[in-house]
Design a protein around this motif. Structure first.
Motif, PDB file in Angstrom:
ATOM      1  N   ASN A 708       1.143  -1.199  -0.099  1.00  0.00           N
ATOM      2  CA  ASN A 708       0.098  -0.104   0.238  1.00  0.00           C
ATOM      3  C   ASN A 708       0.695   1.216  -0.033  1.00  0.00           C
ATOM      4  OD1 ASN A 708      -2.441  -1.130  -0.126  1.00  0.00           O
ATOM      5  ND2 ASN A 708      -2.781  -1.608   2.080  1.00  0.00           N
ATOM      6  N   GLN A 712       0.804   4.011  -2.563  1.00  0.00           N
ATOM      7  CA  GLN A 712       0.853   5.516  -2.530  1.00  0.00           C
ATOM      8  C   GLN A 712       2.035   6.759  -3.128  1.00  0.00           C
ATOM      9  OE1 GLN A 712      -1.996   7.137  -1.395  1.00  0.00           O
ATOM     10  NE2 GLN A 712      -2.930   4.848  -1.695  1.00  0.00           N
ATOM     11  N   GLU A 713       2.725   5.867  -2.883  1.00  0.00           N
ATOM     12  CA  GLU A 713       4.552   6.592  -3.595  1.00  0.00           C
ATOM     13  C   GLU A 713       4.109   6.635  -5.164  1.00  0.00           C
ATOM     14  OE1 GLU A 713       6.929   8.089  -2.599  1.00  0.00           O
ATOM     15  OE2 GLU A 713       7.211   7.369  -0.306  1.00  0.00           O
ATOM     16  N   LEU A 715       1.504   6.683  -7.500  1.00  0.00           N
ATOM     17  CA  LEU A 715      -0.036   7.857  -7.162  1.00  0.00           C
ATOM     18  C   LEU A 715       0.741   9.083  -7.159  1.00  0.00           C
ATOM     19  CD1 LEU A 715      -2.743   5.791  -6.023  1.00  0.00           C
ATOM     20  CD2 LEU A 715      -2.022   6.279  -8.464  1.00  0.00           C
ATOM     21  N   SER A 716       1.788   9.473  -6.023  1.00  0.00           N
ATOM     22  CA  SER A 716       2.128  10.425  -5.824  1.00  0.00           C
ATOM     23  C   SER A 716       2.679  11.039  -6.752  1.00  0.00           C
ATOM     24  CB  SER A 716       3.135  10.813  -4.273  1.00  0.00           C
ATOM     25  OG  SER A 716       3.004  11.910  -4.458  1.00  0.00           O
TER      26      SER A 716
END
Length: 756
Positions: A708, A712-713, A715-716
């Motif tokens: 997860n 997130q990394e 997507l950022s």
């Protein structure tokens, strides 16, 4: 006067000092010599020898003030049934209290000056410091004497306010209620009295280090706020019975303004927001269902006056309570935006799309400024609505075409036209507004770079300054990486101009005549989005071009050792002068078309087989370009089927009103849908490579990372260009595991490790 301490008789000095103190506290006349003498008396008592009388002076003065305040209470302030001065039929207690307080508070200030030596040299030195209060767990009132001014205020509180507070507050509340009802008895003088009484509760505790407002809040503010709440409830109930939503909001705004003014007139500044908050709670918070009952109609009909009023009364309340208005406004923008772009059609659909969206954005941006005071919540709603409209997909399997439309709109503006540079600059600036809402910015980049390449190669740009300004706008919006290749394309064109100048100078120095005017663009293979057309098509260069090409190659390799030149003849064009007809024509055409016509310089007719074999073109390219010459009527064919023995001959009867014209380039026979699908496919491939590079970069830095956290990394990091789907990210992770860049951590199903 001698300042030397001496033996004095307290009982001899005190009566005169007391007499002057009484004149001061009652604001009587005290001549200058008596005033100066009393200063000396205070000093003399404080430094008396052998024992100072400072403590006795303090106690006697305290007793004097207590007696004075008790006497004022009994003779001047307490209710007198025989008094003829009344308000609402009762003796005017507020007037008498105000007069007494005005006299006493001023007198105490003068008395504090008279006792300045006692204050400075005796009382202040014994005061407990703030540090002792905080760290010594002592009260600021404990074990210390007060300065005379403070003492006078404390005595007023004990003997006057404590005895009269209930009656005073009762009259204050009645007068404020009368003011709300518009009573003519609440004159400016009466307002001054009420305000003076109210502020006396603050001033009397003003010397305190903490809690100066506590007395005022307990006596006046709390009872007034509670009484006001009941009044607001009753008024709101009355308005609900007689008013529409529009009328109700107008009345509430009026009441809120009146209450604010009333608080300024009568109360301490700190009470204003509490009273207003209570007013907002009873008129707005508890009546939200009624206020919102017509919200949808007001928003859909854009009733600015009503919306402005609604915003005014909702603005101070919590954001979650305003959410219904914000969501209704957001839905209205969405509906209008979708309605605006749903009927677009025709060849200029991209222009309609961008300009219609700009109209929607500008309209609601102006409305927010006019009605909602540029509130960030409403600006955010506008952004969400515009993003939703612009990134909407017509269907599940249909791609969003906004990026394509915005890129084509830029292309239309930047191509040569009659539009002025100032207009182009303004429209491109406005266009960035729509561009910023596009989620798939990499799709836009792909379309824009291809269109830019065509403009630069075919010299269709209106202005190179405008091109550069647009690239800089994109750089500012998305960063250097986004525009890196665009800058390199732009640089290639500039370098090509210099290269051509150097080549022409070289020819002059060597006294070489090529027989043709040549302009060559040298493009970096990695920077230009030439797509599948980069595959070199077999072509036997006509004799007329051979010398020029060989001369340039020799010049280039001499200047740049180790570089390889690949000629993209399918992207070249030139001007051919036709002198065999009744009129002379200058025709702009592609290289393959020019090569075919040049074959007819020594003969008037050829077969398809002869043309194709001489030029060594593949069948598809040959058919496509020959067909364009036949359609232009420059050549005639003996048969519709362009096969081996079909005879092709010059059309000597050709005629055209224009002596200079262009034969349309033979484009790839792809439908618009196929072009879009090809671009989307290329973007998907780029995205996979981008995501894989991002994953490796992240894992190399972190070494070990949970699933997860890795998602997130990614997507950022990718948000600037596009928002990848989770399924695409997972496929890229699996691909990198197969390639042994990363691996799953043993004994953990949702953690990855970097393979060094």
């Amino acid at each position: 006067m001698s300042l030397t301490p001496k033996s004095v008789d307290f009982n001899e000095i005190w009566p005169n000092l007391r007499s002057t103190a009484e004149a001061v506290i009652t604001l009587g006349n005290v001549n200058r010599s008596d005033w100066s003498t009393r200063f000396s008396d205070v000093y003399t008592l404080c430094v008396a020898h052998p024992e100072p009388y400072a403590d006795r002076l303090y106690n006697e003065t305290k007793q004097f003030l207590e007696n004075h305040v008790q006497n004022m209470l009994a003779t001047k302030v307490a209710l007198d049934p025989c008094s003829t001065s009344t308000v609402n039929g009762e003796p005017d207690l507020l007037q008498r209290y105000y007069d007494a307080w005005t006299e006493y508070s001023q007198g105490v200030k003068y008395l504090d000056n008279l006792y300045s030596y006692l204050n400075q040299q005796h009382i202040k030195k014994q005061k407990i410091s703030d540090a002792e209060v905080v760290y010594g767990n002592l009260s600021s009132d404990t074990m210390e004497q007060m300065e005379i001014g403070e003492l006078g205020l404390d005595i007023w509180h004990i003997y006057m306010i404590k005895n009269l507070s209930d009656d005073l507050v009762k009259h204050i509340l009645e007068d404020i209620k009368a003011d709300r009802c518009g009573s003519p008895e609440i004159t400016p003088n009466r307002v001054k009295i009420i305000s003076g009484v109210v502020h006396s509760f603050v001033q009397v505790r003003g010397y305190k280090r903490t809690g100066q407002l506590k007395l005022y809040q307990e006596l006046v503010e709390f009872p007034l706020v509670m009484a006001s709440a009941d009044y607001y409830d009753n008024e709101a109930a009355k308005l609900l019975k007689t008013c529409t939503v529009s009328q109700y909001m107008e009345e509430v705004i009026k009441i809120l303004e009146e209450e604010t003014k009333r608080a300024k007139k009568f109360l301490h500044a700190t009470s204003m927001w509490r009273l207003r908050k209570k007013c907002e709670d009873r008129f707005v918070n508890r009546r939200l269902d009624f206020i919102y009952s017509e919200c949808k109609d007001m928003v859909s009909q854009e009733k600015r006056k009503d919306l402005r009023n609604m915003y005014k009364i909702l603005k101070p309340i919590a954001d979650n309570l305003k959410s219904q208005l914000i969501h209704t406004f957001l839905d209205h923008i969405k509906n209008e935006g979708l309605e605006t772009i749903s009927t677009l059609s025709g060849e200029n659909i991209h222009i309609q799309f961008v300009e219609n969206m700009l109209k929607v954005h500008q309209k609601f941006h102006e409305l927010i400024a006019d009605v909602f005071e540029n509130d960030s919540l409403f600006l955010s709603a506008l952004d969400k609505a515009c993003a939703s409209i612009i990134n909407r997909r017509p269907g599940d399997r249909q791609p969003c075409r906004s990026a394509e439309y915005v890129a084509k709109y830029c292309d239309t503006l930047l191509k040569k036209s009659k539009t002025t540079e100032a207009e182009i600059d303004q429209k491109l600036t406005n266009n960035i507004t729509i561009f910023k809402y596009i989620e798939d910015k990499d799709v836009y980049q792909k379309f824009y770079s291809r269109l830019l390449a065509k403009r630069l190669i075919h010299e269709q740009s209106q202005s190179m300054d405008a091109e550069e300004a647009m690239i800089n706008r994109l750089k500012q919006a998305c960063g250097y990486e986004f525009t890196n290749k665009l800058h390199r394309m732009f640089t290639d064109i500039s370098l090509s101009v210099d290269l051509n100048n150097k080549f022409n100078n070289h020819l002059k120095q060597e006294n070489i005549d090529l027989g043709i005017n040549l302009s060559i663009k040298v493009l970096q293979a990695g920077a230009w989005p030439l797509g599948p057309t980069q595959v070199v098509i077999p072509f036997a260069v006509p004799q007329e071009f051979e010398k020029s090409i060989r001369m340039f190659e020799a010049f280039y390799h001499k200047s740049f050792n180790g570089r390889k030149l690949t000629w993209l003849h399918h992207m070249c064009h030139g001007e051919l002068k036709l002198g065999y007809l009744k009129k002379t024509y200058i025709v702009t055409m592609q290289t393959y078309q020019m090569a075919m016509l040049l074959l007819f310089e020594s003969c008037d007719s050829l077969t398809c087989k002869d043309i194709q074999s001489t030029l060594q073109l593949n069948s598809e390219t040959f058919q496509k370009h020959l067909q364009s010459l036949l359609e232009s009527k420059l050549l005639n064919a003996s048969s519709e089927n362009l096969e081996g023995n079909t005879k092709i001959e010059l059309n000597f009867d050709y005629s055209n009103k224009r002596t200079k014209f262009k034969i349309t380039s033979a484009m790839q026979k792809e439908t618009q849908q196929e072009q879009i699908e090809h671009t989307i496919s290329a973007v998907d491939e780029d995205r996979k490579l981008y995501l894989q590079a991002a994953i490796v970069r992240i894992m190399k830095s972190r070494k070990v990372l949970k699933h997860n956290a890795l998602i997130q990394e990614i997507l950022s990091q990718s948000r600037v260009s596009f928002t990848p789907s989770i399924s695409m990210i997972k496929k890229c992770i699996e691909s990198l595991i197969d390639k042994q860049y990363i691996e799953r951590t043993p004994n953990s199903g949702d953690e990855y490790s970097y393979v060094a």
